[in-house]
Design a protein around this motif. Structure first.
Motif, PDB file in Angstrom:
ATOM      1  N   ASN A  92       0.820  -1.217   0.000  1.00  0.00           N
ATOM      2  CA  ASN A  92       0.000   0.000   0.000  1.00  0.00           C
ATOM      3  C   ASN A  92       0.849   1.260   0.000  1.00  0.00           C
ATOM      4  O   ASN A  92       0.525   2.252  -0.659  1.00  0.00           O
ATOM      5  CB  ASN A  92      -0.923   0.002   1.224  1.00  0.00           C
ATOM      6  CG  ASN A  92      -2.132  -0.902   1.035  1.00  0.00           C
ATOM      7  OD1 ASN A  92      -2.342  -1.442  -0.041  1.00  0.00           O
ATOM      8  ND2 ASN A  92      -2.914  -1.078   2.080  1.00  0.00           N
ATOM      9  N   ILE A  93       1.938   1.218   0.756  1.00  0.00           N
ATOM     10  CA  ILE A  93       2.831   2.376   0.824  1.00  0.00           C
ATOM     11  C   ILE A  93       3.429   2.653  -0.551  1.00  0.00           C
ATOM     12  O   ILE A  93       3.519   3.809  -0.996  1.00  0.00           O
ATOM     13  CB  ILE A  93       3.941   2.127   1.863  1.00  0.00           C
ATOM     14  CG1 ILE A  93       3.316   1.833   3.233  1.00  0.00           C
ATOM     15  CG2 ILE A  93       4.881   3.323   1.947  1.00  0.00           C
ATOM     16  CD1 ILE A  93       4.317   1.360   4.273  1.00  0.00           C
ATOM     17  N   GLU A  94       3.830   1.593  -1.253  1.00  0.00           N
ATOM     18  CA  GLU A  94       4.421   1.749  -2.590  1.00  0.00           C
ATOM     19  C   GLU A  94       3.380   2.225  -3.594  1.00  0.00           C
ATOM     20  O   GLU A  94       3.686   3.061  -4.459  1.00  0.00           O
ATOM     21  CB  GLU A  94       5.012   0.404  -3.051  1.00  0.00           C
ATOM     22  CG  GLU A  94       6.027  -0.195  -2.105  1.00  0.00           C
ATOM     23  CD  GLU A  94       7.225   0.706  -1.880  1.00  0.00           C
ATOM     24  OE1 GLU A  94       7.618   1.418  -2.837  1.00  0.00           O
ATOM     25  OE2 GLU A  94       7.765   0.703  -0.757  1.00  0.00           O
ATOM     26  N   PHE A  95       2.179   1.730  -3.505  1.00  0.00           N
ATOM     27  CA  PHE A  95       1.131   2.147  -4.440  1.00  0.00           C
ATOM     28  C   PHE A  95       0.794   3.626  -4.260  1.00  0.00           C
ATOM     29  O   PHE A  95       0.561   4.337  -5.242  1.00  0.00           O
ATOM     30  CB  PHE A  95      -0.128   1.296  -4.226  1.00  0.00           C
ATOM     31  CG  PHE A  95       0.043  -0.158  -4.585  1.00  0.00           C
ATOM     32  CD1 PHE A  95       0.945  -0.544  -5.555  1.00  0.00           C
ATOM     33  CD2 PHE A  95      -0.707  -1.138  -3.943  1.00  0.00           C
ATOM     34  CE1 PHE A  95       1.110  -1.885  -5.889  1.00  0.00           C
ATOM     35  CE2 PHE A  95      -0.559  -2.479  -4.270  1.00  0.00           C
ATOM     36  CZ  PHE A  95       0.356  -2.862  -5.243  1.00  0.00           C
ATOM     37  N   THR A 136      -3.239   8.619  -6.291  1.00  0.00           N
ATOM     38  CA  THR A 136      -4.465   8.013  -5.782  1.00  0.00           C
ATOM     39  C   THR A 136      -4.673   8.361  -4.313  1.00  0.00           C
ATOM     40  O   THR A 136      -3.849   9.053  -3.703  1.00  0.00           O
ATOM     41  CB  THR A 136      -4.402   6.478  -5.964  1.00  0.00           C
ATOM     42  OG1 THR A 136      -5.643   5.907  -5.609  1.00  0.00           O
ATOM     43  CG2 THR A 136      -3.296   5.884  -5.109  1.00  0.00           C
ATOM     44  N   THR A 137      -5.756   7.861  -3.729  1.00  0.00           N
ATOM     45  CA  THR A 137      -6.116   8.126  -2.335  1.00  0.00           C
ATOM     46  C   THR A 137      -6.060   6.838  -1.523  1.00  0.00           C
ATOM     47  O   THR A 137      -5.957   5.736  -2.076  1.00  0.00           O
ATOM     48  CB  THR A 137      -7.533   8.718  -2.242  1.00  0.00           C
ATOM     49  OG1 THR A 137      -8.487   7.734  -2.691  1.00  0.00           O
ATOM     50  CG2 THR A 137      -7.656   9.973  -3.091  1.00  0.00           C
ATOM     51  N   ALA A 138      -6.155   6.995  -0.216  1.00  0.00           N
ATOM     52  CA  ALA A 138      -6.134   5.822   0.664  1.00  0.00           C
ATOM     53  C   ALA A 138      -7.324   4.909   0.392  1.00  0.00           C
ATOM     54  O   ALA A 138      -7.207   3.683   0.476  1.00  0.00           O
ATOM     55  CB  ALA A 138      -6.131   6.269   2.128  1.00  0.00           C
ATOM     56  N   THR A 139      -8.466   5.508   0.057  1.00  0.00           N
ATOM     57  CA  THR A 139      -9.650   4.695  -0.239  1.00  0.00           C
ATOM     58  C   THR A 139      -9.427   3.833  -1.469  1.00  0.00           C
ATOM     59  O   THR A 139      -9.754   2.635  -1.488  1.00  0.00           O
ATOM     60  CB  THR A 139     -10.881   5.595  -0.452  1.00  0.00           C
ATOM     61  OG1 THR A 139     -11.089   6.394   0.716  1.00  0.00           O
ATOM     62  CG2 THR A 139     -12.122   4.763  -0.722  1.00  0.00           C
ATOM     63  N   ASP A 140      -8.845   4.428  -2.525  1.00  0.00           N
ATOM     64  CA  ASP A 140      -8.589   3.677  -3.752  1.00  0.00           C
ATOM     65  C   ASP A 140      -7.595   2.552  -3.514  1.00  0.00           C
ATOM     66  O   ASP A 140      -7.763   1.436  -4.020  1.00  0.00           O
ATOM     67  CB  ASP A 140      -8.065   4.610  -4.843  1.00  0.00           C
ATOM     68  CG  ASP A 140      -9.114   5.601  -5.318  1.00  0.00           C
ATOM     69  OD1 ASP A 140     -10.314   5.295  -5.154  1.00  0.00           O
ATOM     70  OD2 ASP A 140      -8.741   6.671  -5.826  1.00  0.00           O
ATOM     71  N   MET A 199      -4.641   1.917 -11.304  1.00  0.00           N
ATOM     72  CA  MET A 199      -5.222   1.256 -10.142  1.00  0.00           C
ATOM     73  C   MET A 199      -6.311   0.265 -10.557  1.00  0.00           C
ATOM     74  O   MET A 199      -6.454  -0.799  -9.955  1.00  0.00           O
ATOM     75  CB  MET A 199      -5.806   2.293  -9.183  1.00  0.00           C
ATOM     76  CG  MET A 199      -4.773   3.209  -8.538  1.00  0.00           C
ATOM     77  SD  MET A 199      -3.638   2.315  -7.456  1.00  0.00           S
ATOM     78  CE  MET A 199      -4.769   1.768  -6.195  1.00  0.00           C
ATOM     79  N   HIS A 200      -7.049   0.607 -11.597  1.00  0.00           N
ATOM     80  CA  HIS A 200      -8.125  -0.284 -12.036  1.00  0.00           C
ATOM     81  C   HIS A 200      -7.563  -1.613 -12.534  1.00  0.00           C
ATOM     82  O   HIS A 200      -8.180  -2.671 -12.337  1.00  0.00           O
ATOM     83  CB  HIS A 200      -8.953   0.391 -13.131  1.00  0.00           C
ATOM     84  CG  HIS A 200      -9.718   1.585 -12.662  1.00  0.00           C
ATOM     85  ND1 HIS A 200      -9.206   2.861 -12.712  1.00  0.00           N
ATOM     86  CD2 HIS A 200     -10.954   1.705 -12.100  1.00  0.00           C
ATOM     87  CE1 HIS A 200     -10.082   3.722 -12.216  1.00  0.00           C
ATOM     88  NE2 HIS A 200     -11.162   3.043 -11.839  1.00  0.00           N
ATOM     89  N   ALA A 201      -6.405  -1.564 -13.160  1.00  0.00           N
ATOM     90  CA  ALA A 201      -5.769  -2.808 -13.590  1.00  0.00           C
ATOM     91  C   ALA A 201      -5.327  -3.632 -12.391  1.00  0.00           C
ATOM     92  O   ALA A 201      -5.405  -4.866 -12.402  1.00  0.00           O
ATOM     93  CB  ALA A 201      -4.579  -2.501 -14.497  1.00  0.00           C
ATOM     94  N   PRO A 247     -12.843  -0.528   2.454  1.00  0.00           N
ATOM     95  CA  PRO A 247     -13.333   0.692   1.809  1.00  0.00           C
ATOM     96  C   PRO A 247     -14.052   1.633   2.774  1.00  0.00           C
ATOM     97  O   PRO A 247     -13.897   2.862   2.679  1.00  0.00           O
ATOM     98  CB  PRO A 247     -14.287   0.165   0.731  1.00  0.00           C
ATOM     99  CG  PRO A 247     -13.808  -1.204   0.435  1.00  0.00           C
ATOM    100  CD  PRO A 247     -13.342  -1.736   1.754  1.00  0.00           C
ATOM    101  N   LEU A 248     -14.851   1.082   3.698  1.00  0.00           N
ATOM    102  CA  LEU A 248     -15.508   1.936   4.689  1.00  0.00           C
ATOM    103  C   LEU A 248     -14.472   2.636   5.569  1.00  0.00           C
ATOM    104  O   LEU A 248     -14.595   3.834   5.870  1.00  0.00           O
ATOM    105  CB  LEU A 248     -16.454   1.101   5.550  1.00  0.00           C
ATOM    106  CG  LEU A 248     -17.751   0.627   4.892  1.00  0.00           C
ATOM    107  CD1 LEU A 248     -18.522  -0.298   5.839  1.00  0.00           C
ATOM    108  CD2 LEU A 248     -18.621   1.824   4.502  1.00  0.00           C
ATOM    109  N   ALA A 249     -13.457   1.873   5.972  1.00  0.00           N
ATOM    110  CA  ALA A 249     -12.395   2.464   6.782  1.00  0.00           C
ATOM    111  C   ALA A 249     -11.624   3.510   5.987  1.00  0.00           C
ATOM    112  O   ALA A 249     -11.277   4.585   6.511  1.00  0.00           O
ATOM    113  CB  ALA A 249     -11.447   1.372   7.275  1.00  0.00           C
ATOM    114  N   GLY A 250     -11.353   3.225   4.709  1.00  0.00           N
ATOM    115  CA  GLY A 250     -10.658   4.197   3.872  1.00  0.00           C
ATOM    116  C   GLY A 250     -11.451   5.469   3.702  1.00  0.00           C
ATOM    117  O   GLY A 250     -10.879   6.575   3.654  1.00  0.00           O
ATOM    118  N   LEU A 251     -12.772   5.354   3.619  1.00  0.00           N
ATOM    119  CA  LEU A 251     -13.631   6.542   3.523  1.00  0.00           C
ATOM    120  C   LEU A 251     -13.518   7.390   4.782  1.00  0.00           C
ATOM    121  O   LEU A 251     -13.430   8.628   4.716  1.00  0.00           O
ATOM    122  CB  LEU A 251     -15.077   6.096   3.299  1.00  0.00           C
ATOM    123  CG  LEU A 251     -16.119   7.207   3.138  1.00  0.00           C
ATOM    124  CD1 LEU A 251     -15.800   8.061   1.925  1.00  0.00           C
ATOM    125  CD2 LEU A 251     -17.515   6.612   3.012  1.00  0.00           C
TER     126      LEU A 251
END
Length: 478
Positions: free
Chosen positions: A40-43, A49-53, A105-107, A410-414
């Motif tokens: 996640n850190i590398e992405f 992008t955002t933490a949610t994505d 990210m979608h890929a 995703p809820l947590a990321g939001l």
């Protein structure tokens, strides 16, 4: 029971091979899947992008990993345990190889989330179910040892991945992981299915107490085909036989579904698992990033994630030992594990634990009870449904687990994006995990109103013995 030989259980000596193979499959699958927090850190650094994505990558992976359980259950019943496990091993490897080529990210959602997640599901469920079917008297010990493989993987892979990222970049690390993951094909090839006769023998008394139709369901499609042949010989009408076949197949699947979801205890177990996985997946996905934001280095963060896995390793072994003690109630052990993981999640944001030592204590404690829960998952399910419905029940239960894992991060990321910190995400994790424990208490409460049913949970009485007791008492099955 205490004097019974482990090697003399119904699976025989080959049961040990099944344990080793299932252990290694969980070692690879969970080790790689639970290390997504390192990436996640590398992405975040390499994609705009955002933490949610970013959280969706791990959420989709774990969600499909566990949530595709009904698909895996259907396929392994149709094509075989070994064949589906091999297919899953290949699919997960293909997904890992494709990740470095992902342009967006979608890929990543497709390659790592969908392909790798589905592959791990197809590899994990057949191996885990077989480890439960091969053993009767020592099922808790067998599944506990197998589950500890996921803990050992979570110990080794975070450190290994961090090293690979530093030496070969995050893209290069995925190629090496794919090579390691391909070894799951070797272990999948060792999954020799238990003969239908031995599976039938484990529930033979149950079959004799029930009607002939349930015995046909246990034997599977072969019984239906035999009946169709007899009908053809008697009536000489092929169209009539085909119509009968369709009706019988529909009836069989309806009976399977109703036998599982018509069981109050399974429904409670299903809901509890959904909530529990919603909570623990938040810790798995955001743990490494949370530790770095609280002042820990990337190396220290990977070591803390390793402690999650180390605790899970010991927790899996502990669950195997505790689950075989007849004086202990497995439902209550499961509830204690659920409660402790929830409490640990709630106190992660407490300032007093914001040091390497404090985080290490919480990570190891959380990991131990996480491992206990994983180790008891199949055992408690077998207590509720018995072995003849274990495959179908495991598939539906994995769907609940996947739905929880898919919705939690995703809820947590939001919440992270809304409030600018990870504390709210950990509070959410703790609340839903504790709620999972509260809901699970409905099972022992119901059992107190039905003393005969409580015998199975308290004293590990077999399903067939319970049917006989219930017949004497005029009661219903668990």
């Amino acid at each position: 029971m205490g004097n019974s030989n482990f090697l003399e259980d119904k699976g025989g000596h080959y049961g040990i091979v099944i344990i080793i193979a299932a252990f290694m499959i969980q070692f690879l699958a969970f080790g790689i899947a639970e290390s997504i927090g390192i990436y996640n850190i590398e992405f975040l650094d390499n994609f705009d992008t955002t933490a949610t994505d970013v959280s969706l990558i791990g959420a989709i992976n774990i969600g499909v990993f566990l949530g595709a359980g009904p698909v895996a259950s259907y396929l392994m019943n149709k094509f075989g345990y070994r064949e589906i496990c091999l297919a899953g091993s290949v699919l997960s490897t293909v997904g890992l190889v494709c990740v470095p080529f992902a342009p967006s990210m979608h890929a990543l959602y497709v390659f790592y989330g969908l392909f790798t997640g589905l592959g791990y599901c197809l590899a994990y469920i057949p191996s885990h179910v077989l480890s439960g079917l091969y053993f009767e008297r020592h099922r808790s010990l067998a599944t506990g040892v197998v589950t500890s493989g996921s803990g050992l993987g979570a110990v080794i892979f975070p450190i290994l991945i961090q090293y690979l990222i530093e030496e070969y970049t995050w893209q290069g690390s995925f190629f090496i992981l794919a090579c390691l993951n391909l070894q799951a094909c070797v272990f999948a090839a060792l999954l020799r299915p238990l003969s239908a006769e031995k599976i039938k023998d484990s529930d033979s008394q149950l079959d004799r107490t029930k009607n002939i139709e349930q015995e046909k369901m246990l034997l599977g499609d072969k019984c239906v085909e035999d009946e169709n042949a007899a009908a053809l010989e008697k009536n000489g009408n092929q169209s009539h036989v085909e119509e009968t076949t369709s009706k019988k197949l529909n009836k069989k699947w309806k009976e399977r579904y109703s036998n599982i979801f018509g069981n109050f205890n399974f429904v409670i177990y299903f809901i509890s698992n959904l909530l529990w996985n919603m909570g623990v997946s938040i810790i798995m996905v955001f743990g490494a990033e949370y530790f770095t934001l609280k002042g820990q280095s990337k190396v220290d963060a990977s070591q803390l994630v390793m402690l999650f896995g180390l605790g899970t390793f010991f927790g899996g072994i502990l669950s195997g030992a505790l689950g075989n003690v007849r004086q202990l109630n497995r439902i209550w052990i499961y509830n204690v594990g659920t409660l402790v993981t929830g409490i640990c999640s709630l106190i992660f944001p407490a300032e007093i634990f914001h040091s390497y030592t404090g985080f290490a204590f919480l990570c190891f404690s959380w990991g131990i009870w996480f491992g206990v829960i994983l180790g008891l998952l199949v055992v408690v399910l077998a207590d509720i449904l018995s072995t003849h419905a274990l495959g179908d029940g495991m598939g539906y239960l994995m769907f609940a687990n996947g739905a929880g894992c898919l919705s939690g991060p995703p809820l947590a990321g939001l919440l992270v994006d809304l409030y600018g910190g990870f504390d709210s995400a950990f509070y959410l994790s703790g609340v839903v995990t504790v709620l999972a424990c509260i809901i699970m208490i409905a099972i022992p409460i119901k059992h107190r109103c039905h003393p005969v049913m409580q015998l199975q949970v308290d004293h590990h009485i077999t399903k067939s013995e319970l049917v006989i007791l219930n017949s004497a008492e005029g009661g219903n099955e668990l």
